[in-house]
Structure formats: C-alpha cells, structure tokens
Design an enzyme around this catalytic site. Structure first.
Site, short mmCIF file in Angstrom:
data_model
loop_
_atom_site.label_atom_id
_atom_site.label_comp_id
_atom_site.label_asym_id
_atom_site.label_seq_id
_atom_site.Cartn_x
_atom_site.Cartn_y
_atom_site.Cartn_z
CB CYS A 139 9.92 -9.40 8.64
SG CYS A 139 10.60 -11.04 8.36
NE ARG B 265 -4.76 5.07 -11.30
CZ ARG B 265 -4.06 4.93 -10.18
NH1 ARG B 265 -3.77 3.73 -9.74
NH2 ARG B 265 -3.66 5.99 -9.50
#
Lengths: 415, 415
Positions: free
Chosen positions: A342, A274
């Site tokens: 959804c 990272r």
C-alpha cells in the site's frame, strides 16, 4: 554470459523452464543459475589469475551461492559479523576473507580476529585504534589495509558514490601517509595493503584506472618509506547490463591495469559483487490483476518492494519478461507493473511497453541476482520469497519460503 | 501526548531510563511506550465514539502492540494474509477487521472469508469478481466497500500519496456509480460501504475534508438509488510531528466532519496508523565511532538503514536525542549520523546540529514507532533489532533480537 534464454516461446534457466519452477515452488521466487555463477567466477579468475577475488557478500549472501563461489576459489568481502558467519558456514577459508565497513563493532572485530581472516579494510583511525586494542587483548596481530578515498571527480563519473571527500568512507589522501606511519607503529597491527572502493555499477574503466593510479603512487611512496605494502585492494564496482549499459569486461579491466602493476611488488585484490551475481538471478512473480484506469494500465503482481527494493529505493531499471511468450497476436501495451504493497513507491516498472499480460501469467524480473533477496524485508507482513538454484536440468530450494508462523516466532504472544 | 521526557539529564520512556534499557537489552533496539499507545487509542475513541477505529497494521505489526490496541477497542486495517494472521493472533475480533490492498491473492481472500472479517475494501472490478467467485465457492457472502479515488492531492510525499488519478489505488469517481450497481447485482457480494484513502502523513484537514465531501455526495447518490451504504471508511493519513509539523488533532477532524455526517445514515470507519503508533516508539542506537574528515564530522552508530529505512527511502526527518544529556559544557557540533552499511544512502541525519557525542553514547531516534521495525530487513546480514514495550516502571521484550543462526535457518547448508 548467462543462461536465461527462450526456447520454443518458453523462458529457461539453463535446462529448466521457469514456468515449471514457478508452478512447483510458487511465487514470488528468486531463481539463480549455477552455470552463470560459475562462469562469472571463472571469467574473473581468468582475467586476474594472480589476484585474490573476494565476492561482495552483501550482493547475495545465500550460503549455497557463497559455497559455489568458494569451490571456484572465490573468497568473501564481508561488512559485518553476520556476513563473516555466513561466509564461514559456506566454507570460505579465513585467508580468503577481507572485512570492510565504517561501523565494525568490537564483537565483530574480535570474531574476525579469532577466525584469523586475511585483512581488515580500516575506515578510520578510531577504528584502527579499536582493532589494535582488541588484537592486543586477544594476543594476536591484525593484518590491515587502510581504505583511502581518492576523491575521483564525480562530475566526469556521475555513478561514483563512495569515493568522494564528502562521504563517510575511508581516510583522505592528504592524511594517508601520516596515517600509514601511525598504523605501522602500532604493536598489534600489521600493515599489508591499501584499500580503495569508488562506487558501484561503474560502466566505464576510466574512473577505476584514475583511482588506481592514485593508489599505485601511494603504494610506491609507502614502500619507499619502509612500509611493506603487498596488497592493493581495488574494491568492486564493475557494472552489469540492466538495460543498455555496456560495462567493461573483467579482461578489459585486466589489460588496462596490467602496465600499472608491472613494477609493483603487490598482489591485487578485487571485490566484485554485482558483476558476479547480478545476472545470475531472476525474480519470478505472478500477475494477480490487470487493471485499466482512465490514465493507465496496471499489472498488479504478487511480488513487491519488500521482495525486490531496487526500483523503489534507487529508481532502478530491470528488464521484465514473460516466462511464456504471448503468441496470441495481441499488441504490446504500455503498463505500470506494481506490487500489492500500500504505497505508490511499490512498483517494478513504469510506462513500460510489455507483451499483453493476463491473470496467472508469470513474469521474470531480470538481473535480480544482486541486491535482490539480501535487501528484502517482511513489510506488510509478507513472508520472504523462496530461493532456488538451477543446475543444468535440475533445481533445488536453497532457502525455503517463509511461513506466517515464521513472521511471529520471536514475538511474545498474549496470554 | 507521549511519555518520552528528560528527568535529571536522563531520557526516560515512562518511568524507565532509556539508558538502562540499552544497557540491558543491547542496541539497536526499538522501545515503545504502552501508556502513549493507550493514550493515542483513547484520543481517537473519544474524538470518534461512534466510529470503528481500525489500526493500520502495516505501521507497527508487533503482536503485543496490536493486542494492546485491541484491548482498547481498536480493530485492524490489514493489507495481507500475514497481517490477518497477526491481527487474529493478537486477539483482534474478525468484526473489527477490514482488508485493503491492490493485490489480494485468492488464498488471502479465502482466509479472510473463512474468518468472516467485517469488510473488504475492494480496489478494482477484477478483484471484486475474484472475491465473488471465492465467496461463492465457500458458500458465504463477502461484505465490501469499493475504494474510490477522489483525485484529491494530499500534498504529502509522492511515495505515500495514494489518492490521485494516476496511481494504482481504487476505482475512479467517474465509474463509481456504475461499478457499485455492478457489485450490487453480484450474488455473493454485500455492498455496505465506501472506502477512500488519500495518503499518509497529512498535516492539514482540508484535503481530508475535500475528499470526504466527495465521498459523502457519492453515498447520498448511492443510497438514493437503492444501495444500502452504511459505512464510510475514510482511511488513515493523519500526520504526526516529526520535526515542526502541526498536524490536526483527532478532535479537530471530528469537529470538522460532524456537520457533514449529520444527515448520513452511516457509521464512520477510520484507519489511523502513524497517528497512533508513530510517537509511541524510539529507536535506540549506540555511537561506534566519531570520525572527522576535512569536510564533515560523522557519528557512526550501530543502527542502520536496514533497521529504520525512512531516512534513506523517503529522506524523512527524525529528531535524534542523546539518552544522557552531555553536561560537560562541550559545544554542539554539526554532524552526519550514519550507519555501518556500505552505501552512502545509509544515514539517519545530515548536517544536524547535535550535542557533542562520544564512543559508547546512546542516541534515541524519535518518532520511530510507525514504519520502523515493519520495514526492517537483514541487509548486510544484520540480525533485526529487539523490540521492547515499556509499561510504567517495567519493560519487557516483545520480540527478541535475531541471532546469526536465525539468519540462515531456512537455508540449505553445504554437505
């Protein structure tokens, strides 16, 4: 340092306006800055000139990213046969590859031995025995470190998630000495290091130094007992700024570690992921709809949790900026920024104060260079995004957008 | 009913031992039972003989699964252009396709109009206006329902609860009448239904019936005011048994709804996903290591959160069974079952009492037929699993395992 900045109300990556990239390659898209990547690599190399720096491939495994880092002398911290394959294709030399992970399969161990990688970071005695057997069958020797678990106090350092007793990683300090002597006696194992990784996104030096002191003491003890420890692999974990975090700089870490290294005959290995890649990338997405309900204002964008999972999976914060500043004088609005999937979990930001947005606007989700594309899926049958690498005033596609045909290419079609 | 059962200490899918499939196609692997799928389809058809049953493609989008369902007269509830593409390739007829989702792109709307799908479930007025414009450009008419949000608490996991005011889905009841009359006046929109979906994995009938009463009242009001409502799409959401849940059967739901349908000149549409596919599939994974720490016993398997995300993402329970029963008389042990991925979140079960397991054993993670493969990713550069469909005493590969070359096929390679 990174090279994403506004000029004349336009957000640039290096010398290319992000709006131009979005217009030309479409959205959603991951855009990385080569300058930033190289800069971060050099910051680590300068802070730790003697160390072997192995980039954590799981953070960003695009071949072009790994290749760029390899050219800067950065190796690869891999956790699977797939990552070994990627690192080698990207030109990472085997002597710069270390292999970690609690679930190495026999075929993955064999592949790594055949490539003669630098070191296995071994997570259990069961794995050690398997590596011994595979190395024997291949008539070779496996160089190894044992991953020890320093059990650094989680109460003072709440972000640490992998260095505690109760998790699946590594061997315990209590049995480390015994386990090292066991490993030392195995015929096809060459013990050469100690591995330790206490967690990710650390924002203070203390837990790292606490762990290092424990590892250092173990190293001295092992050396005194005749085991030739030459490498201390302290893993990764340096955090980045997503919001207001102030993580330590590599140079600060180097200064804090230096006095503890002086009397050790050991080379340091570090595995930043990272810290190198996170702020080299943004995720571009287009506003499809703005939707006002009684309760909330929603910005529906064309990117979703399948593209960038961190907000859904970890509740992570990512800064979100329009690639063209709204100069109309409209007031900022508090909005939820959500994707088309959804599920209510498909969001990028909640109750976020944002400049007024409209249909067609492009937003840049910042700090998306690590654990972005690598975690993406085809959920809701969404083709995965394109990846773009910017280099000064040029850019190129380093992974093309998936097509609908790609989605089904491995499936059987009805007769 | 489903067709996974032990015979002589071996777990079978229909008439094929799962151990044989694992040996022949490798692990990790998804295995589906065709008989179970067909049975579930027929249970819905029998309970609701007049209804249009549209399978929620996001639950399991494999072409062979969709094709099998299409042959049983089941249509498709789609949420993207990718799902439209899959449904059509699988042989689902356009008149059996409904298109939902808060983020329909213009190109997806155009594709669905060109295919002349049965109905758009429209989530906002902004989307309605876009559909109107695209339909006008294509010189066609879009049949639509508005998705209304009944503000009923489905009492399910917050990530899959979709019927509350504060979430991104649908339009509010308060503005529904006004919005319907607005839609009715649009030149290229044909209003024909009401859509409602309150969430997933419902284990009681009450929230569903509560929502239906609200929708029914709205339908009567709209019909009285001259809007020709012919279809009530009540979404999906019926739960399945993962652990000890006792979800209502389709026939129970049908009986509860029947008196409320009697005086309505409407056809019902239902969108089951999990209830049809969830218990048709298992996820097979092999034990790589057993690892005893002072605190815990870990079973490290070759499947991971990239393959089956539900335990990590939702904390979901899945039953886990050995495909060959341990008859050695060893005591069951409390274990954590974890994958090889380098995150503490990569687990399938925690503190689970399991029969004693050993290296090489195959475990079946049950109820993995819905939201299993469709949510899978290549995280940690892991090729995605193979999918297998069992049919009586035969099985066939319906999606081949990804290779390492597949992982990088869209990427630029260094010169």
């Amino acid at each position: 340092m990174h090279y994403f900045a506004y000029r004349n109300d336009e957000l640039y990556c290096e010398d290319v306006p992000l709006a131009r990239i979005a217009a030309e390659v479409g959205t959603p898209a991951y855009v990385y800055s080569r300058r930033t990547l190289v800069h971060h690599a050099r910051v680590f190399r300068q802070a730790f000139p003697e160390a072997l720096i192995c980039f954590a491939v799981k953070a960003n495994s695009n071949i072009s990213i790994l290749h760029t880092l390899a050219q800067e002398g950065i190796g690869a911290d891999i956790v699977s046969g797939g990552e070994l394959f990627r690192a080698r294709r990207a030109g990472v030399e085997p002597e710069n590859i270390v292999f970690a992970g609690v679930g190495k399969r026999e075929d993955e161990i064999a592949a790594a031995l055949k490539q003669d990688i630098f070191m296995f970071n071994v997570e259990s005695i069961e794995e050690l025995n398997l590596i011994q057997r595979v190395a024997q069958e291949l008539n070779t020797t496996a160089r190894i470190a044992l991953r020890v678990n320093p059990d650094v106090d989680a109460k003072t350092h709440p972000y640490i998630s992998t260095g505690l007793r109760e998790n699946k990683f590594g061997i315990s300090m209590d049995s480390a000495l015994m386990d090292y002597h066991y490993a030392h006696r195995l015929s096809h194992i060459q013990v050469q290091g100690i591995h330790c990784h206490i967690g990710s996104q650390l924002t203070t030096i203390e837990p790292f130094i606490d762990a290092f002191k424990i590892i250092r003491a173990l190293a001295l003890e092992l050396i005194a007992s005749g085991i030739d420890i030459r490498y201390l692999d302290m893993g990764g974990g340096l955090g980045i700024t997503y919001e207001r975090e102030k993580p330590p700089l590599p140079m600060e870490l180097a200064h804090a570690m230096a006095p503890l290294m002086e009397d050790l005959p050991c080379t340091l290995i570090l595995e930043p992921g990272r810290a190198i890649a996170g702020n080299t990338g943004v995720f571009l997405t287009q506003v499809l709809y703005t939707k006002q309900t009684e309760e909330k204002r929603f910005i529906v964008v064309d990117g979703a949790m399948n593209d960038l999972a961190r907000p859904s999976l970890y509740g992570s914060f990512h800064d979100i900026r329009p690639v063209q500043l709204n100069t109309s004088g409209e007031e900022p609005v508090k909005v939820d920024i959500v994707g088309p999937i959804c599920e209510s979990s498909d969001f990028f930001a909640r109750e976020r104060l944002m400049p007024a947005c409209h249909h067609g606007d492009i937003l840049a989700i910042m700090s998306a260079g690590a654990y972005g594309f690598t975690m993406s899926s085809n959920y809701n049958s969404r083709p995965r995004a394109v990846e773009v690498l910017v280099d000064d005033d040029q850019y190129r596609i380093i992974r093309r957008r998936e097509t609908l045909e790609d989605l089904i290419q491995h499936e059987e079609l009805p007769q």
